[in-house]
Design a protein around this motif. Structure first.
Motif, PDB file in Angstrom:
ATOM      1  N   TYR A  56     -10.012  -1.495  -9.383  1.00 47.67           N
ATOM      2  CA  TYR A  56     -10.883  -2.244 -10.098  1.00 47.67           C
ATOM      3  C   TYR A  56     -11.027  -3.609  -9.031  1.00 47.67           C
ATOM      4  O   TYR A  56     -11.864  -4.623  -9.472  1.00 47.67           O
ATOM      5  N   GLY A  57     -10.329  -3.371  -7.974  1.00 44.63           N
ATOM      6  CA  GLY A  57     -10.530  -4.285  -6.740  1.00 44.63           C
ATOM      7  C   GLY A  57     -10.002  -5.637  -7.037  1.00 44.63           C
ATOM      8  O   GLY A  57     -10.651  -6.824  -6.299  1.00 44.63           O
ATOM      9  N   TYR A  58      -8.937  -5.628  -7.450  1.00 43.13           N
ATOM     10  CA  TYR A  58      -8.222  -7.086  -7.732  1.00 43.13           C
ATOM     11  C   TYR A  58      -7.435  -7.494  -6.375  1.00 43.13           C
ATOM     12  O   TYR A  58      -7.151  -6.435  -5.504  1.00 43.13           O
ATOM     13  N   THR A  59      -7.130  -8.551  -6.284  1.00 42.04           N
ATOM     14  CA  THR A  59      -6.364  -8.947  -5.127  1.00 42.04           C
ATOM     15  C   THR A  59      -4.856  -9.138  -5.740  1.00 42.04           C
ATOM     16  O   THR A  59      -4.445  -9.560  -6.796  1.00 42.04           O
ATOM     17  N   HIS A  60      -3.881  -8.123  -4.991  1.00 38.83           N
ATOM     18  CA  HIS A  60      -2.516  -8.129  -5.336  1.00 38.83           C
ATOM     19  C   HIS A  60      -1.537  -8.913  -4.546  1.00 38.83           C
ATOM     20  O   HIS A  60      -1.703  -8.595  -3.458  1.00 38.83           O
ATOM     21  N   LEU A  61      -0.931  -9.691  -5.290  1.00 35.92           N
ATOM     22  CA  LEU A  61       0.202 -10.674  -4.692  1.00 35.92           C
ATOM     23  C   LEU A  61       1.486 -10.263  -5.160  1.00 35.92           C
ATOM     24  O   LEU A  61       1.775 -10.748  -6.571  1.00 35.92           O
ATOM     25  N   SER A  62       2.286  -9.896  -4.407  1.00 40.49           N
ATOM     26  CA  SER A  62       3.565  -9.648  -4.966  1.00 40.49           C
ATOM     27  C   SER A  62       4.618 -10.759  -4.508  1.00 40.49           C
ATOM     28  O   SER A  62       4.839 -10.817  -3.232  1.00 40.49           O
ATOM     29  N   SER A  63       5.383 -11.180  -5.576  1.00 39.41           N
ATOM     30  CA  SER A  63       6.306 -12.462  -5.104  1.00 39.41           C
ATOM     31  C   SER A  63       7.286 -11.812  -4.373  1.00 39.41           C
ATOM     32  O   SER A  63       7.602 -12.493  -3.023  1.00 39.41           O
ATOM     33  N   GLY A  64       7.819 -10.749  -4.456  1.00 42.41           N
ATOM     34  CA  GLY A  64       8.912 -10.133  -3.751  1.00 42.41           C
ATOM     35  C   GLY A  64       8.337  -9.831  -2.226  1.00 42.41           C
ATOM     36  O   GLY A  64       9.022 -10.131  -1.150  1.00 42.41           O
ATOM     37  N   ASP A  65       7.128  -9.405  -2.112  1.00 39.02           N
ATOM     38  CA  ASP A  65       6.690  -9.010  -0.686  1.00 39.02           C
ATOM     39  C   ASP A  65       6.306 -10.260   0.052  1.00 39.02           C
ATOM     40  O   ASP A  65       6.521 -10.491   1.242  1.00 39.02           O
ATOM     41  N   LEU A  66       5.949 -11.319  -0.897  1.00 37.50           N
ATOM     42  CA  LEU A  66       5.669 -12.629   0.103  1.00 37.50           C
ATOM     43  C   LEU A  66       7.028 -13.171   0.688  1.00 37.50           C
ATOM     44  O   LEU A  66       7.162 -13.806   1.748  1.00 37.50           O
ATOM     45  N   LEU A  67       8.105 -13.095  -0.291  1.00 41.60           N
ATOM     46  CA  LEU A  67       9.507 -13.667   0.087  1.00 41.60           C
ATOM     47  C   LEU A  67       9.897 -12.734   1.336  1.00 41.60           C
ATOM     48  O   LEU A  67      10.575 -13.235   2.266  1.00 41.60           O
ATOM     49  N   ARG A  68       9.704 -11.507   1.106  1.00 41.24           N
ATOM     50  CA  ARG A  68      10.360 -10.644   2.214  1.00 41.24           C
ATOM     51  C   ARG A  68       9.571 -10.884   3.667  1.00 41.24           C
ATOM     52  O   ARG A  68      10.218 -10.780   4.536  1.00 41.24           O
ATOM     53  N   ALA A  69       8.365 -11.134   3.547  1.00 50.17           N
ATOM     54  CA  ALA A  69       7.486 -11.524   4.690  1.00 50.17           C
ATOM     55  C   ALA A  69       8.458 -12.742   5.329  1.00 50.17           C
ATOM     56  O   ALA A  69       8.184 -12.959   6.614  1.00 50.17           O
TER      57      ALA A  69
END
Ligand code: AP5
Length: 194
Positions: free
Chosen positions: A31-44
């Motif tokens: 469906y072409g959404y933008t995926h933002l994972s809070s866990g991934d942002l924090l791990r980055a």
């Protein structure tokens, strides 16, 4: 924030290892959404080696929630960075508690839907123990998994009840391998009309 005014927002909520990230990848592909994972942002942030990252790491290793403002600011920044290319956002792993949902609505906007990824506790534990063998994630060990699960039932499940009141919750059960693929009824699940 102006850029985000008309953005379609879908919260993706579920227990640790319920399959939030896995399902989001499939939704993005279809469906072409933008995926933002809070866990991934924090791990980055942790991986960047910053002072803030070190503080976050200590909290995440224990399976506790990081401060609300930190995670909300990170999500907002990431949303703005992608605003021009996005058809809508999958906000994965947020809100973790009712207060997080309220603050998001105040600072960014209201969600169109909440996708609730449901799985049994024993299934989640099994998956995370298996992932822990190879993932290198400091929180994929028996003790921390138990804490993450307890916190999910205590703080995050009430979020689902909270949004059920405005009829925007859509549940997907992902207990088995056979359920791994998104089904065609996801089209209606993801449509704007609740
Ligand atoms: P976060 O990264 O969000 O971790 P989590 O919620 O514990 O969820 P996971 O990423 O571990 O699992 P998932 O549900 O995405 O499942 P996945 O698809 O990966 O958060 C980590 C930490 O950051 C928190 O503990 C907290 O400290 C902090 N944090 C994050 N957000 C925060 C917030 N909003 N506020 C405060 N603090 C916050 O799948 C798991 C495994 O199962 C994979 O190996 C996958 O291949 C497998 N799998 C998935 N689906 C299936 C299936 N159907 N069949 C078989 N295997 C499957």
């Amino acid at each position: 924030t102006d850029k985000l005014k008309d953005a379609k927002i879908v919260f993706v909520v579920g227990g640790p290892g319920s399959g939030k990230g896995t399902q989001c990848e499939k939704i993005v592909a279809k469906y072409g959404y933008t995926h933002l994972s809070s866990g991934d942002l924090l791990r980055a942030e942790v991986a960047s080696g910053s002072e803030r990252g070190k503080q976050l790491q200590a909290i995440m290793q224990k399976g506790e929630l990081v401060p609300l403002d930190t995670v909300l600011d990170m999500i907002k920044e990431a949303m703005i960075a992608k605003a021009d290319v996005s058809k809508g956002y999958l906000i994965d792993g947020y809100p973790r508690e009712v207060k997080q949902g309220e603050e998001f609505e105040k600072k960014i906007g209201a969600p169109a839907l909440l996708l609730y990824v449901d799985a049994k506790a024993e299934t989640m534990v099994k998956r995370l123990m298996k992932r822990g063998e190879t993932s290198g994630r400091a929180d994929d060990n028996e003790e921390t998994i138990k804490k993450r699960l307890d916190l999910y039932y205590k703080a995050t499940e009430p979020v689902i009840a909270y949004y059920e009141k405005c009829s925007i919750v859509r549940k997907v059960s992902r207990n088995t391998e056979r359920n791994m693929m998104l089904q065609s009824n996801m089209t209606s699940v993801l449509s704007l009309t609740p």
